[in-house]
Design a protein around this motif. Structure first.
Motif, PDB file in Angstrom:
ATOM      1  N   LEU A  95       0.697  -1.157   0.028  1.00 19.91           N
ATOM      2  CA  LEU A  95       0.074   0.042   0.174  1.00 19.91           C
ATOM      3  C   LEU A  95       0.775   1.214   0.015  1.00 19.91           C
ATOM      4  N   SER A  96       0.736   2.028  -1.216  1.00 16.68           N
ATOM      5  CA  SER A  96       1.383   3.544  -1.083  1.00 16.68           C
ATOM      6  C   SER A  96       0.571   4.406  -0.315  1.00 16.68           C
ATOM      7  N   VAL A  97       1.331   5.207   0.436  1.00 14.28           N
ATOM      8  CA  VAL A  97       0.693   6.328   1.333  1.00 14.28           C
ATOM      9  C   VAL A  97       1.304   7.411   1.188  1.00 14.28           C
ATOM     10  N   GLU A  98       0.581   8.651   0.626  1.00 15.81           N
ATOM     11  CA  GLU A  98       1.117   9.762   0.220  1.00 15.81           C
ATOM     12  C   GLU A  98       0.264  10.872   1.049  1.00 15.81           C
ATOM     13  N   TRP A  99       0.926  11.404   2.144  1.00 13.87           N
ATOM     14  CA  TRP A  99       0.243  12.720   2.943  1.00 13.87           C
ATOM     15  C   TRP A  99       0.620  14.034   2.596  1.00 13.87           C
ATOM     16  N   LEU A 100      -0.328  14.524   2.298  1.00 10.86           N
ATOM     17  CA  LEU A 100      -0.037  15.928   1.579  1.00 10.86           C
ATOM     18  C   LEU A 100      -0.424  16.903   2.833  1.00 10.86           C
ATOM     19  N   GLU A 101       0.503  17.410   3.753  1.00 11.91           N
ATOM     20  CA  GLU A 101       0.129  18.018   5.000  1.00 11.91           C
ATOM     21  C   GLU A 101      -0.591  19.547   4.801  1.00 11.91           C
ATOM     22  N   THR A 102       0.105  20.057   3.760  1.00 10.93           N
ATOM     23  CA  THR A 102      -0.492  21.590   3.349  1.00 10.93           C
ATOM     24  C   THR A 102      -1.902  21.632   3.019  1.00 10.93           C
ATOM     25  N   VAL A 133      -3.729  10.389  -0.067  1.00  6.31           N
ATOM     26  CA  VAL A 133      -3.758   9.526  -1.325  1.00  6.31           C
ATOM     27  C   VAL A 133      -3.184   8.118  -1.211  1.00  6.31           C
ATOM     28  N   LEU A 134      -4.242   7.157  -1.414  1.00  2.00           N
ATOM     29  CA  LEU A 134      -3.635   5.955  -1.034  1.00  2.00           C
ATOM     30  C   LEU A 134      -3.783   5.295  -2.420  1.00  2.00           C
ATOM     31  N   ASP A 135      -2.730   4.190  -2.697  1.00  2.00           N
ATOM     32  CA  ASP A 135      -2.687   3.658  -3.958  1.00  2.00           C
ATOM     33  C   ASP A 135      -2.064   2.258  -3.957  1.00  2.00           C
ATOM     34  N   LEU A 136      -2.140   1.416  -4.896  1.00  2.00           N
ATOM     35  CA  LEU A 136      -1.311  -0.002  -4.826  1.00  2.00           C
ATOM     36  C   LEU A 136      -0.292   0.367  -5.892  1.00  2.00           C
ATOM     37  N   PRO A 137       0.735  -0.070  -5.409  1.00  2.00           N
ATOM     38  CA  PRO A 137       1.991  -0.024  -6.147  1.00  2.00           C
ATOM     39  C   PRO A 137       1.891  -0.684  -7.636  1.00  2.00           C
ATOM     40  N   LYS A 138       2.620  -0.191  -8.398  1.00  2.00           N
ATOM     41  CA  LYS A 138       2.410  -0.670 -10.086  1.00  2.00           C
ATOM     42  C   LYS A 138       3.316  -1.842 -10.153  1.00  2.00           C
ATOM     43  N   ILE A 139       4.371  -1.879  -9.337  1.00  3.67           N
ATOM     44  CA  ILE A 139       5.324  -2.878  -9.192  1.00  3.67           C
ATOM     45  C   ILE A 139       5.229  -3.678  -7.844  1.00  3.67           C
ATOM     46  N   PHE A 178     -12.215   2.737  -6.294  1.00  2.00           N
ATOM     47  CA  PHE A 178     -11.238   2.229  -6.636  1.00  2.00           C
ATOM     48  C   PHE A 178     -10.054   2.993  -6.267  1.00  2.00           C
ATOM     49  N   PHE A 179      -8.943   2.438  -6.375  1.00  4.04           N
ATOM     50  CA  PHE A 179      -7.417   3.108  -6.409  1.00  4.04           C
ATOM     51  C   PHE A 179      -7.183   3.953  -7.627  1.00  4.04           C
ATOM     52  N   PRO A 180      -6.539   5.086  -7.464  1.00  7.61           N
ATOM     53  CA  PRO A 180      -5.970   5.548  -6.141  1.00  7.61           C
ATOM     54  C   PRO A 180      -7.242   6.428  -5.626  1.00  7.61           C
ATOM     55  N   LEU A 181      -7.101   6.230  -4.103  1.00  8.90           N
ATOM     56  CA  LEU A 181      -8.002   6.711  -3.174  1.00  8.90           C
ATOM     57  C   LEU A 181      -7.530   8.254  -2.634  1.00  8.90           C
ATOM     58  N   THR A 182      -8.234   9.371  -3.236  1.00  8.91           N
ATOM     59  CA  THR A 182      -7.867  10.573  -2.504  1.00  8.91           C
ATOM     60  C   THR A 182      -9.057  10.965  -1.496  1.00  8.91           C
ATOM     61  N   SER A 232     -10.579  -3.552  -7.359  1.00  8.41           N
ATOM     62  CA  SER A 232      -9.206  -3.774  -8.021  1.00  8.41           C
ATOM     63  C   SER A 232      -9.319  -4.900  -9.058  1.00  8.41           C
ATOM     64  N   TYR A 233      -8.915  -4.777 -10.275  1.00  9.54           N
ATOM     65  CA  TYR A 233      -8.858  -5.686 -11.370  1.00  9.54           C
ATOM     66  C   TYR A 233      -7.627  -6.551 -10.747  1.00  9.54           C
ATOM     67  N   PHE A 234      -6.808  -6.100 -10.081  1.00  5.00           N
ATOM     68  CA  PHE A 234      -5.516  -7.061  -9.904  1.00  5.00           C
ATOM     69  C   PHE A 234      -5.762  -7.447  -8.073  1.00  5.00           C
ATOM     70  N   ALA A 235      -6.728  -7.650  -7.740  1.00 12.10           N
ATOM     71  CA  ALA A 235      -7.022  -7.793  -6.270  1.00 12.10           C
ATOM     72  C   ALA A 235      -6.336  -9.181  -5.707  1.00 12.10           C
ATOM     73  N   GLU A 236      -6.550 -10.187  -6.628  1.00  8.16           N
ATOM     74  CA  GLU A 236      -5.899 -11.369  -6.241  1.00  8.16           C
ATOM     75  C   GLU A 236      -4.486 -11.301  -6.231  1.00  8.16           C
ATOM     76  N   ALA A 237      -3.721 -10.670  -7.032  1.00  6.09           N
ATOM     77  CA  ALA A 237      -2.324 -10.536  -7.243  1.00  6.09           C
ATOM     78  C   ALA A 237      -1.870  -9.658  -6.083  1.00  6.09           C
ATOM     79  N   ASN A 238      -2.571  -8.559  -5.638  1.00  2.00           N
ATOM     80  CA  ASN A 238      -2.253  -7.919  -4.519  1.00  2.00           C
ATOM     81  C   ASN A 238      -2.200  -8.440  -3.309  1.00  2.00           C
ATOM     82  N   LEU A 239      -3.241  -9.289  -3.324  1.00  2.00           N
ATOM     83  CA  LEU A 239      -3.374  -9.836  -1.906  1.00  2.00           C
ATOM     84  C   LEU A 239      -2.339 -11.104  -1.664  1.00  2.00           C
ATOM     85  N   THR A 240      -1.793 -11.630  -2.802  1.00  2.00           N
ATOM     86  CA  THR A 240      -0.793 -12.471  -2.672  1.00  2.00           C
ATOM     87  C   THR A 240       0.573 -11.968  -2.396  1.00  2.00           C
ATOM     88  N   ASN A 241       0.874 -10.814  -2.762  1.00  2.00           N
ATOM     89  CA  ASN A 241       2.375 -10.355  -2.825  1.00  2.00           C
ATOM     90  C   ASN A 241       2.702  -9.962  -1.343  1.00  2.00           C
TER      91      ASN A 241
END
Length: 1089
Positions: free
Chosen positions: A966-973, A978-984, A1045-1049, A1080-1089
């Motif tokens: 899980l990719s987490v990006e926090w924009l404090e300003t 922003v939450l997203d699944l990494p592409k790799i 869906f991801f990315p979630l803002t 996610s279309y890649f739900a199974e792949a992300n869960l097994t990673n």
């Protein structure tokens, strides 16, 4: 080469070169300690009171000449602990302290006072391998030192409260201080437990921490500083007064059964003649001036308040120096045994003797299996250790056989001790409750954790209660007013058994109604100083957990006390003459006899109000319809209900115009199958029929509070609601302003008016209004019982903020609340005193004396609408009030203050138990299948978000830090997440192996090709009309909740779907888990990673 040394005057001294080397070692050690994680439970290296950790580790092994028992010559040498000297190497650097050549060790050898040898003590074995206990905490101050520091304003007493999300943070509220004090860290908390009354000292201002969140808003009024400073002085002075008037010995029951003051007797000293042995509250000195110590404490608190306002962005911090009163919750611990760790011998060191393991500093398990870890369900408590030998035999046998399922057994325990040398308290297991994944053991845990007694009563108590065949004595008919010819009825939930109150209405003249509230006279059956009264005192309140109720009084008593229809009952009655505008023209209070004609439910009354029920066609023979008794017909009941509704609406309108505040939301209710298991839930909206009853009960409680506080101003039990927390109120104001809402916080009435406008504005967004109501509830403080004598001279503190009343009490539920019984006795004393006074004095109304007994009953000096203060303060009035208080055993102020505190504790415990029961049954529903609900974001940050869940009507947190995949990006300003699944595929984090959580712990991923889950808000079964569960998703309802869906803002108040699921139970506390509901279309792949 031997280490150089000097022997001077018989004292061993080290050369500077060695000191320099050891100092360098010490610096390196400190640097290593500073690099340790802050969240570690290990105490800081500079703990005061720390001593030499071991003879072998610091001073070297025990010398042979001591080990052989030849140390008699050391008896005359003073031996003291030390904490800062490095290791001494003497002679051949072999770690042994040897006597210089030519000296006889026992007689000549002397040890430097700077580094004496520890003496043998009872807890140190003679073996050289055993080490002296290391002190992990500073010792507590003595009682005398604490009291002296409090008098001088150098220390303060407060209740210790732990942050539920972070046990290392705790808070104490000091009377007169506008902000809570933070007690941060294990060392500063110094073995205090949630609910303890502690003594604390404040840190210097430079050590204060920064407040979480923003600073005070721009509309902060500096004039508030001076107001609060003067209030703080008043609070400190009054606290001294209360202490001086509380020197009465008390006997308390043990905390395991609930402590309650018994056999306190009557106080002696300066009597207020209207109270039962109460000393009048007055300041020392002829002019009421505070003493020097009181003034010194007040000045100290003023200085602290000034510093808080000079540093508005900082929160005071402090340290615990003593435990003044241990919390009853120490004897009510629920948790699980750490069986897995015990079986696998993961560590070889223990914190039980203050030692650390380099591999696992949070462990508390002995490698020899002497102790086992206890993990409390309540995260406010620290981890504990239990002696395995103290466990029940069958549990020990299962442990020895390697049975890991013991770790799923829910246990009830108590804290035995927490000594300075131990990082963890030692506990003792009292009960094995059963498998944690089942409802019944969890119910038993709730009852134990909150010290709630079972529903059964002893045979001795039951023998004191009259049989169901009891009839009204003729003597009572002669001394009480007869209301049996008035149409009277009860309105309660359908399942109600204890019918405390009934209503009646008469038409006096055109536009004038005589409204009657009739309350069961429980004091007739529950006399003071009886076994039944003692049991009611201990229980204090009835507890209503779904399907598991614990009554305050035996059900047998309810058969003769409850206002059941068709039978004569003893009551207290209050009647008001009220006109169409809601103005009260006259009032009467007294003892009476009634006969209810029917028992009505809220649902039945609501149908009559709505006009949807035709009583003329009511099936009287039907079992579901209420049965009518006596000479009255249904048309009489309907006519009375319509009149009561009209008057109640007018009273409610007046009440809110006068500044009342309501913050109620719909409550979660459950459906049960024939086996008592939860099968569905719904939100129970408040009905108008409930408000009808509520208005008259509020009026009755307010009227009685007025009577008893005037007649007995020093020993009346009232209920006050303090003003809200200013800082939290300002935060709510800033929240509303940020989102375009105007909020006036100048009074409770203005807050209610502001919320009413918000409701109109948010007519199309009811969820957001629910959030605002939830947010508005946070600054509100709990209402509390108190003795008026404790706040004599501070009558403004008697007020009830939410009701906007100058005085209030509880009177209308004597079968369910012990304070109502005390209030009834106090009212009895006021009524009798009034009767005696009226007999002694002629009552004159206008030019003529009133002789007619019925007319005389409409007037009085203590209980009527217009209080005769001169009569109450006259010699005759004081004498009759004192005699009446003695006869009905009205508690004096000192005793009553303790009673009020205890009743508050039991009230809070009852509320905790009821809330835990609701959570448990919802958890049981979620065990069958998860539920999807809409949620709103209330708070965002880099680690977690807070969301408001509509289905639960409460907040929950979702943690997303340290999650693999899980990719987490926090924009404090911009406060954007922003939450997203990494592409790799992400690389494994080698710096924190095993500490990252799986993605499934945070996100419930679905395939977009699958059917979406169905929302069940419009399910007709939620009203209880069907047999199918209302909660599980899938087959019922119309509105679909689609995953996002991801990315979630996300930003504040963003809407998002969440999945609710059951968590814990088998090996941890019961909880409602919340995960993001994503697609996610890649739900199974992300869960097994």
């Amino acid at each position: 080469m031997a280490e150089p040394m000097v022997v001077s005057n018989g004292f061993v001294e080290r050369l500077p070169t060695l000191a320099v080397e050891e100092a360098e070692k010490e610096k390196k050690k400190k640097r290593r300690n500073n690099r340790r994680p802050k969240q570690s439970l290990a105490p800081s290296s500079d703990l005061s009171g720390a001593v030499c950790s071991s003879m072998g580790g610091v001073c070297g092994p025990v010398p042979d000449w001591l080990e052989n028992g030849n140390g008699a010559g050391l008896n005359g040498c003073p031996v003291k602990g030390f904490n800062s000297l490095p290791i001494m190497y003497i002679n051949n650097n072999d770690g042994l302290i040897k006597p210089p050549p030519g000296f006889s060790p026992p007689e000549v050898m002397k040890i430097s006072r700077s580094c004496p040898l520890p003496t043998q003590s009872s807890h140190i074995k003679s073996s050289p391998q055993n080490m002296e206990k290391k002190k992990c905490f500073p010792p507590y101050w003595s009682d005398d030192a604490v009291e002296d520091a409090i008098k001088r304003g150098q220390a303060f007493k407060a209740t210790f409260r732990v942050n539920a999300h972070n046990r290392l943070e705790a808070y104490c509220t000091i009377d007169g201080l506008p902000i809570d004090v933070l007690i941060n860290g294990v060392s500063a908390q110094n073995r205090a437990i949630e609910g303890d009354v502690v003594a604390l000292v404040l840190d210097p201002v430079a050590s204060w921490t920064r407040l979480k969140g923003s600073n005070l808003p721009g509309n902060y009024n500096s004039q508030y500083d001076s107001i609060k400073l003067s209030e703080s002085k008043e609070v400190v002075v009054h606290k001294c007064i209360r202490k001086e008037n509380s020197n009465v010995d008390s006997e308390l029951l043990t905390s395991s059964s609930g402590s309650f003051p018994l056999d306190r007797g009557i106080g002696v000293g300066n009597y207020d003649p209207r109270c039962n042995g109460h000393k009048s509250s007055s300041l020392d000195g002829a002019n009421g001036a505070p003493t020097f110590e009181q003034d010194e404490a007040a000045r100290a608190l003023e200085r602290i308040c000034a510093m808080t306002y000079s540093n508005p962005s900082k929160r005071p911090t402090g340290k615990i120096i003593a435990i003044s009163k241990k919390s009853a919750r120490r004897g009510a611990i629920i948790g699980f045994l750490g069986v897995k760790q015990w079986l696998h011998k993961e560590v070889c060191e223990t914190q039980i003797h203050g030692q650390y393991s380099d591999n696992n500093k949070s462990s508390v398990v002995l490698c020899n299996k002497e102790y086992i870890e206890l993990l409390p369900n309540d995260l406010k408590f620290p981890k504990m250790v239990v002696k395995v030998s103290s466990l029940p035999n069958f549990i020990v046998e299962r442990l020895n056989k390697g049975d890991a399922t013991v770790g799923k057994e829910l246990v009830a325990a108590q804290i035995v001790e927490w000594v300075e040398e131990s990082l963890s308290p030692q506990a003792q297991v009292l009960h094995i409750l059963g498998h944690g994944g089942e409802v019944e053991p969890q119910i038993a845990a709730i009852l134990f954790e909150n010290s709630i007694r079972p529903a059964t009563f002893s045979s001795e108590l039951l023998d004191c209660i009259p049989d169901a065949s009891w009839s009204l004595p003729s003597k009572e008919l002669q001394t009480r007013k007869d209301f049996r010819n008035i149409c009277t009825f009860t309105i309660d939930p359908p399942s109600a058994v204890n019918l405390d109150d009934a209503l009646s209405v008469e038409v006096v003249s055109d536009g004038i109604y005589r409204i009657g509230v009739h309350i069961a006279d429980v004091t007739y059956f529950v006399s003071p100083d009886t076994a039944l009264d003692a049991e009611a005192q201990i229980r204090s309140t009835s507890v209503y957990i779904l399907q598991h109720n614990s009554p305050m009084l035996p059900p047998k008593l309810s058969n003769v006390c409850s206002l059941n229809p068709g039978v004569d009952r003893l009551t207290f009655s209050i009647t008001w003459d009220i006109d169409h505008s809601g103005e009260i023209i006259d009032r009467w209070i007294g003892r009476s006899v009634i006969q209810s004609c029917c028992k009505l439910s809220h649902e039945f009354v609501q149908e009559i109000i709505n006009g949807s029920l035709n009583v003329d066609k009511l099936d009287i023979s039907g079992s579901s319809s209420p049965q009518l008794h006596g000479e009255f017909e249904w048309k009489d009941v309907v006519k009375s209900l319509n009149s009561l509704r009209e008057i109640s609406m007018k009273l409610k309108e007046i009440r809110f115009k006068d500044g009342a505040l309501s913050l109620e939301n719909a409550k979660l209710a459950f459906l049960f199958d024939e086996f008592g298991n939860p099968c569905g839930s719904y939100f129970d909206e408040r009905k108008e029929s409930c408000s009808l009853v509520e208005e008259f009960m509020l009026l009755a409680n307010m009227s009685v509070a007025q009577v008893i506080s005037r007649a007995f101003p020093d020993c009346s039990l009232l209920r006050r609601h303090p003003e809200p927390n200013l800082r939290k109120l300002k935060e709510f104001e800033a929240f509303c302003s940020k989102h375009g809402f105007e909020l006036d916080t100048s009074s409770s009435g203005q807050i209610h008016l502001s919320l009413s406008k918000m409701r109109e504005k948010l007519e199309d967004d009811p969820v957001l209004f629910e959030i605002l109501i939830n947010y508005a509830s946070k600054p509100m403080q709990p209402a509390m019982y108190f003795c008026t004598g404790d706040l004599r001279g501070l009558e403004d503190g008697w007020a009830h903020y939410a009701l906007s009343l100058p005085f209030y009490t509880h009177f209308t539920c004597p079968l369910r609340r012990y304070p109502d019984i005390i209030v009834q006795r106090t009212l009895c004393a006021a009524l009798e005193a009034e009767e005696l006074y009226m007999k002694q004095r002629s009552i004159v109304i206008g030019p003529n004396k009133v002789e007619d007994s019925d007319k005389k009953s409409r007037y009085g000096c203590f209980t009527c609408l217009y209080f005769d203060k001169n009569a109450a303060e006259s010699v005759e009035g004081q004498e009759v009030l004192k005699d009446a208080a003695l006869r009905f055993k009205v508690p004096g102020a000192e005793v009553l203050g303790e009673v009020a505190k205890y009743c508050n504790e039991r009230k809070f415990a009852s509320k905790r138990a009821e809330e835990a029961g609701e959570k448990l049954y919802f958890w049981a529903l979620l065990k069958k299948e998860f539920v999807v609900s809409e949620a709103r974001v209330l708070g965002l940050g880099p680690r977690f978000m807070s969301v408001y869940i509509q289905k639960l009507g409460m907040e929950r947190r979702i943690y997303y830090d340290d999650v693999e995949g899980l990719s987490v990006e926090w924009l404090e300003t911009t406060c954007t997440l922003v939450l997203d699944l990494p592409k790799i595929k992400p690389l494994l984090r080698k710096d924190f192996p095993g500490k990252c959580r799986s993605l499934v712990d945070v996100v419930m991923l679905t395939d977009p090709l699958e059917d979406f889950v169905v929302e069940d808000d419009d399910n007709p079964n939620q009203e209880g009309s069907g047999d199918s569960p209302s909660l599980p998703p899938g087959s019922l309802g119309k509105d679909r909740i689609e995953p996002t869906f991801f990315p979630l803002t996300l930003q504040l108040l963003s809407a998002l779907p969440v999945a609710l699921h059951s968590a814990g139970g088998d090996d941890g506390p019961v909880d409602i888990g919340v995960r993001l509901y994503m697609c996610s279309y890649f739900a199974e792949a992300n869960l097994t990673n």
